[in-house]
Design a protein around this motif. Sequence first.
Motif, PDB file in Angstrom:
ATOM      1  N   VAL A   5      11.726  11.293 -13.414  1.00  0.00           N
ATOM      2  CA  VAL A   5      11.534  11.192 -11.769  1.00  0.00           C
ATOM      3  C   VAL A   5      10.244  11.018 -11.055  1.00  0.00           C
ATOM      4  O   VAL A   5       9.263  11.360 -11.717  1.00  0.00           O
ATOM      5  N   ALA A   6      10.034   9.909 -10.293  1.00  0.00           N
ATOM      6  CA  ALA A   6       9.081   9.819  -9.396  1.00  0.00           C
ATOM      7  C   ALA A   6       8.944  10.707  -8.303  1.00  0.00           C
ATOM      8  O   ALA A   6       9.688  11.117  -7.640  1.00  0.00           O
ATOM      9  N   LEU A   7       7.560  11.222  -8.481  1.00  0.00           N
ATOM     10  CA  LEU A   7       7.045  12.571  -7.399  1.00  0.00           C
ATOM     11  C   LEU A   7       6.199  12.073  -6.431  1.00  0.00           C
ATOM     12  O   LEU A   7       6.493  12.354  -5.431  1.00  0.00           O
ATOM     13  N   PHE A   8       5.297  11.296  -6.896  1.00  0.00           N
ATOM     14  CA  PHE A   8       4.400  11.172  -6.013  1.00  0.00           C
ATOM     15  C   PHE A   8       3.588   9.564  -6.214  1.00  0.00           C
ATOM     16  O   PHE A   8       3.740   8.973  -7.398  1.00  0.00           O
ATOM     17  N   SER A   9       3.056   8.867  -5.149  1.00  0.00           N
ATOM     18  CA  SER A   9       2.591   7.701  -5.732  1.00  0.00           C
ATOM     19  C   SER A   9       1.116   7.625  -4.853  1.00  0.00           C
ATOM     20  O   SER A   9       0.930   8.228  -4.196  1.00  0.00           O
ATOM     21  N   GLU A  10       0.513   6.446  -5.094  1.00  0.00           N
ATOM     22  CA  GLU A  10      -0.836   6.048  -4.657  1.00  0.00           C
ATOM     23  C   GLU A  10      -0.777   4.563  -4.035  1.00  0.00           C
ATOM     24  O   GLU A  10      -0.389   3.837  -4.696  1.00  0.00           O
ATOM     25  N   TYR A  11      -1.684   4.333  -2.980  1.00  0.00           N
ATOM     26  CA  TYR A  11      -1.736   3.069  -2.402  1.00  0.00           C
ATOM     27  C   TYR A  11      -3.014   2.682  -2.332  1.00  0.00           C
ATOM     28  O   TYR A  11      -3.662   3.017  -1.204  1.00  0.00           O
ATOM     29  N   GLY A  12      -3.644   2.461  -3.232  1.00  0.00           N
ATOM     30  CA  GLY A  12      -5.061   1.840  -3.248  1.00  0.00           C
ATOM     31  C   GLY A  12      -5.934   2.794  -3.409  1.00  0.00           C
ATOM     32  O   GLY A  12      -7.215   2.733  -3.834  1.00  0.00           O
TER      33      GLY A  12
END
Length: 155
Positions: A82-89
């Motif tokens: 499951v995807a919990l968090f992400s990062e944009y650059g």
Amino acid sequence: MDAPREGRCACGSIRYRLTSDPLFVHCCHCLNCQRQTGSAFVVNLLIETDRLEVLTGAPQAVDVPRDDGSTQRIYRCPDCQVALFSEYGRPEVRFVRGGTLDDPRGVTPDVHIFTKSKVDWVALPDSAPAFDVYYDRHEFWPAASLERLEAALAS
Ligand SMILES: [Zn+2]
Ligand SMILES: [Zn+2]
């Protein structure tokens, strides 16, 4: 802020806590978010990485292609994926996926973005501004959040 917000993946290997309120909350209707989530939109809580405390487990970073040729780093549970968090650059800021919170109803989007690709059956509330594509954070973020972001990027 009341009690700190917490969340988890589906299997429970990863638990996390937000040690403060988020900087701002996006509801994103872009095609990348639709594809990544398999849903109509994503709710992202933007928060400084050092205010996102992983309580158990070790999220795994996966670089996912986006339509513009760039990649987006998504942190997943290594067990249930499951995807919990992400990062944009910017590694200093995490985008926490609102649906993984213990209480997803406890957050309300501050803005709706990329509404040009919003599915027609989602009706937006009048209570939050909506943008075809994106917006200028200096116009819409609270001053305290702008200050926090500046501090995070400077550190
Ligand atoms: Zn899991
Ligand atoms: Zn998006």
